[in-house]
Design a protein around this motif. Structure first.
Motif, short mmCIF file in Angstrom:
data_model
loop_
_atom_site.label_atom_id
_atom_site.label_comp_id
_atom_site.label_asym_id
_atom_site.label_seq_id
_atom_site.Cartn_x
_atom_site.Cartn_y
_atom_site.Cartn_z
N VAL A 1 -8.98 2.68 -18.76
CA VAL A 1 -7.80 1.57 -17.90
C VAL A 1 -7.96 0.96 -16.20
CG1 VAL A 1 -5.90 2.90 -16.35
CG2 VAL A 1 -6.25 4.11 -18.00
N LEU A 2 -7.84 0.59 -16.40
CA LEU A 2 -7.73 -1.21 -15.66
C LEU A 2 -6.48 -1.12 -14.76
CD1 LEU A 2 -9.11 -2.90 -13.89
CD2 LEU A 2 -8.58 -5.13 -15.55
N ILE A 3 -6.73 -0.58 -13.41
CA ILE A 3 -5.68 -0.62 -12.00
C ILE A 3 -5.68 -2.46 -11.96
CG2 ILE A 3 -4.39 0.46 -10.81
CD1 ILE A 3 -4.07 2.17 -12.30
N VAL A 4 -4.38 -2.72 -11.41
CA VAL A 4 -4.31 -4.31 -11.27
C VAL A 4 -3.47 -4.45 -9.73
CG1 VAL A 4 -3.46 -7.01 -11.53
CG2 VAL A 4 -4.68 -5.66 -13.06
N GLY A 5 -4.09 -4.40 -8.53
CA GLY A 5 -3.63 -4.16 -7.68
C GLY A 5 -3.35 -5.73 -6.91
N MET A 6 -1.60 -5.13 -6.04
CA MET A 6 -0.96 -5.84 -5.41
C MET A 6 -0.56 -5.94 -3.59
SD MET A 6 0.52 -8.56 -6.73
CE MET A 6 1.55 -9.45 -6.15
N GLN A 7 -0.30 -6.96 -3.38
CA GLN A 7 0.28 -7.00 -1.66
C GLN A 7 1.55 -7.42 -1.52
OE1 GLN A 7 -3.15 -8.13 0.73
NE2 GLN A 7 -4.45 -7.77 -1.02
N VAL A 8 2.16 -6.99 -0.58
CA VAL A 8 3.52 -8.00 -0.56
C VAL A 8 3.39 -8.46 1.19
CG1 VAL A 8 4.79 -6.62 -1.68
CG2 VAL A 8 5.04 -5.59 0.70
N PRO A 9 4.03 -9.59 1.92
CA PRO A 9 4.07 -9.77 2.93
C PRO A 9 4.83 -8.60 4.30
CG PRO A 9 5.29 -11.09 1.25
CD PRO A 9 5.00 -10.08 0.92
N PRO A 10 3.90 -9.31 5.35
CA PRO A 10 3.50 -8.14 6.34
C PRO A 10 4.82 -8.05 6.67
CG PRO A 10 2.29 -9.75 6.99
CD PRO A 10 2.77 -9.98 5.82
N ASN A 11 6.55 -9.30 6.37
CA ASN A 11 7.36 -9.15 6.50
C ASN A 11 8.30 -7.41 6.33
OD1 ASN A 11 7.85 -10.73 4.81
ND2 ASN A 11 9.25 -10.67 4.46
N TYR A 12 7.68 -6.85 5.42
CA TYR A 12 8.25 -5.95 4.98
C TYR A 12 8.07 -4.92 5.51
CZ TYR A 12 8.90 -7.15 0.04
OH TYR A 12 9.65 -8.14 -0.47
N GLY A 13 7.28 -4.83 7.09
CA GLY A 13 7.08 -4.16 7.77
C GLY A 13 5.17 -3.88 7.73
N ARG A 14 4.13 -3.98 8.48
CA ARG A 14 2.58 -3.55 8.67
C ARG A 14 2.46 -2.21 7.48
NH1 ARG A 14 -0.91 -6.64 7.49
NH2 ARG A 14 -0.09 -7.77 10.06
N ARG A 15 3.31 -1.27 8.68
CA ARG A 15 2.55 -0.13 7.58
C ARG A 15 3.20 0.38 6.25
NH1 ARG A 15 4.13 6.08 9.55
NH2 ARG A 15 3.17 7.30 7.96
N TYR A 16 4.00 -0.16 5.48
CA TYR A 16 4.98 -0.74 4.52
C TYR A 16 3.53 -1.03 3.03
CZ TYR A 16 7.52 -0.48 0.19
OH TYR A 16 8.36 -0.48 -0.98
N SER A 17 3.54 -2.93 3.98
CA SER A 17 2.77 -3.44 3.83
C SER A 17 1.34 -2.58 3.37
CB SER A 17 2.76 -4.72 4.55
OG SER A 17 4.33 -5.68 4.68
N ASP A 18 0.39 -1.81 4.55
CA ASP A 18 -0.76 -1.36 4.01
C ASP A 18 -0.29 -0.29 2.77
OD1 ASP A 18 -1.58 -3.49 5.96
OD2 ASP A 18 -1.93 -1.78 8.00
#
Length: 224
Positions: free
Chosen positions: A144-161
């Motif tokens: 298995v290979l998991i491919v990660g993503m990120q979202v912009p900080p405008n979603y809220g810093r905690r949610y993004s992190d």
């Protein structure tokens, strides 16, 4: 069976196994392949629009480019791209059992989660879905290979992190391979808008070779 006879039988089995492995290596070498490439791989990719060539010319996406990379690397592999634009981790989890049964992959690439974040879905649900997909794939005998993503900080810093961290959490929990960020070198560069379509969500064809490089770094060791 006495000890002498048992030892003789064991020795015969070892010689038979050695001969079989040697034959495989000779076949691979005669076909112009390195000996380690004798294993036939079926790579199942379960993703969303980032893997389904959304908004770009067919054949320009990172999955299509992966086929060329595999051929260039003389890998004995077939790709099954089961990616669907708009899919979430819940959708992938529900589709996976049928895909595993139909294609019997040796390797599963899971590229899902971005749409969970875009819809503001609970991260615990996304994590649980990814964990279930990794476990099901392993139970079916696939790496298995998991491919990660990120979202912009405008979603809220905690949610993004927390969102960025959940992929590593899943990979560590299930002891599987990880690509930390599919869009590394695309979304985190100066003037990233040049590498995105008008919606500023989907990368242009120009960005997909970089996306492939990110995936290939995690995928290639699993093919050995």
């Amino acid at each position: 069976m006495d000890q002498k006879m048992e030892s003789k039988t064991t020795a015969m089995k070892r010689r038979s196994l050695l001969a079989h492995c040697t034959a495989l290596a000779l076949v691979a070498t005669s076909a112009g392949l390195p000996a380690w490439a004798a294993t036939r791989h079926t790579i199942l990719i379960v993703g969303d629009s980032l893997s389904a060539e959304y908004g770009i010319e067919r054949g320009k996406g990172w999955v299509a480019l992966l086929e060329k990379q595999l051929a260039q690397d003389k890998q004995n592999a077939t790709i099954v791209n089961a990616s669907i634009s708009g899919d979430t981790t819940s959708g992938g989890r529900s589709r996976l059992p049928g895909l595993l049964k139909q294609h019997q992959p040796t390797l599963v690439v899971i590229e899902l989660g971005a749409n969970d974040a875009l819809r503001g879905l609970p991260l615990n649900t996304a994590r649980d879905n990814l964990l279930a997909m990794a476990r099901a794939s392993k139970a079916a005998g696939a790496k298995v290979l998991i491919v990660g993503m990120q979202v912009p900080p405008n979603y809220g810093r905690r949610y993004s992190d927390d969102f960025a961290a959940l992929f590593g959490t899943v990979a560590k929990a299930e002891n599987v391979a990880l690509v930390p960020f599919l869009l590394k070198g695309v979304a985190d560069v100066a003037e990233p808008e040049k590498l995105f379509q008008a919606d500023r969500i989907h990368p242009t064809a120009q960005a997909h070779p970089t996306m492939l490089a990110n995936v290939w770094a995690g995928l290639k060791p699993l093919l050995r």
